[in-house]
Design an enzyme around this catalytic site. Structure first.
Site, short mmCIF file in Angstrom:
data_model
loop_
_atom_site.label_atom_id
_atom_site.label_comp_id
_atom_site.label_asym_id
_atom_site.label_seq_id
_atom_site.Cartn_x
_atom_site.Cartn_y
_atom_site.Cartn_z
N HIS A 39 14.31 3.21 2.72
CA HIS A 39 13.49 4.40 2.51
C HIS A 39 13.34 5.12 3.84
O HIS A 39 13.39 4.49 4.91
CB HIS A 39 12.10 4.01 2.00
CG HIS A 39 12.10 3.40 0.63
ND1 HIS A 39 10.92 3.15 -0.04
CD2 HIS A 39 13.10 2.99 -0.18
CE1 HIS A 39 11.20 2.62 -1.22
NE2 HIS A 39 12.52 2.51 -1.32
N GLU A 68 10.78 6.36 5.40
CA GLU A 68 9.65 5.94 6.22
C GLU A 68 9.89 4.57 6.86
O GLU A 68 9.60 4.38 8.04
CB GLU A 68 8.36 5.89 5.39
CG GLU A 68 8.01 7.21 4.73
CD GLU A 68 8.66 7.41 3.36
OE1 GLU A 68 8.27 8.39 2.69
OE2 GLU A 68 9.53 6.61 2.96
N CYS A 94 5.20 4.32 0.11
CA CYS A 94 5.00 3.22 -0.84
C CYS A 94 4.42 2.02 -0.07
O CYS A 94 4.38 2.02 1.16
CB CYS A 94 6.32 2.87 -1.52
SG CYS A 94 7.50 1.98 -0.46
N CYS A 125 6.81 0.67 2.67
CA CYS A 125 6.91 1.55 3.83
C CYS A 125 5.62 1.55 4.64
O CYS A 125 5.66 1.54 5.88
CB CYS A 125 7.28 2.96 3.40
SG CYS A 125 8.95 3.06 2.73
#
Length: 158
Positions: A53, A55, A83, A86
């Site tokens: 991801h 992040e 999320c 992250c």
């Protein structure tokens, strides 16, 4: 650079991420002087890694590049609220501030049960509250919500 400018840059990175076949997420790291020092789009497809991801990948890169003391004064700016995975990565990297454009709940409303993003129905504040670090969380920003949603339009099969 203010939060809105940084969010718009992160959204441009999300657009570029989508154009390369990745999911449409983007993040930037802003130092205490307000300068972007690192950028990252979603890289799951590029890296063949479901955890890549924007992040988490940015937090991991930042952790290898900068000291924890430096990162405490930095802000991770991301298009969508991070999320739980992250947020945990941001926590462990010691990044002191998180700014996001739209909420995880807004993302869930766009994606539904799309297998490309079986997102959580849990915001970053719960992960931060469970930890011992003083991390600030700021968002959503209505000023850029439509721009962020536009990058996602037509991507999800909902």
């Amino acid at each position: 650079m203010n939060n809105i400018e940084a969010l718009r840059r992160a959204n441009e990175i999300a657009r570029q991420s989508r154009e390369t076949g990745n999911t449409p997420f983007g993040a930037v790291l802003v130092n205490k002087e307000g300068e972007i020092v690192m950028e990252q789009g979603n890289a799951e497809k590029d890296l063949g890694d479901a955890t890549a991801h924007a992040e988490l990948t940015l937090a991991s890169r930042a952790s290898r590049t900068f000291s924890k003391e430096y990162l405490k004064d930095c802000t991770l700016v991301t298009t969508v609220e991070p999320c739980p995975m992250c947020t945990g990565g941001i926590y462990w990297a010691n990044i002191g501030h998180i700014v996001f454009g739209i909420t995880e709940r807004q993302l869930l409303e766009m994606t539904g049960s799309d297998e490309k993003n079986p997102t959580f129905n849990m915001g970053a504040e719960k992960v931060i509250a469970a930890g011992q670090k003083d991390i600030t969380l700021e968002g959503p920003f209505d000023e850029v919500a439509d721009e962020i949603v536009e990058v996602h339009r037509g991507f999800w099969t909902k």
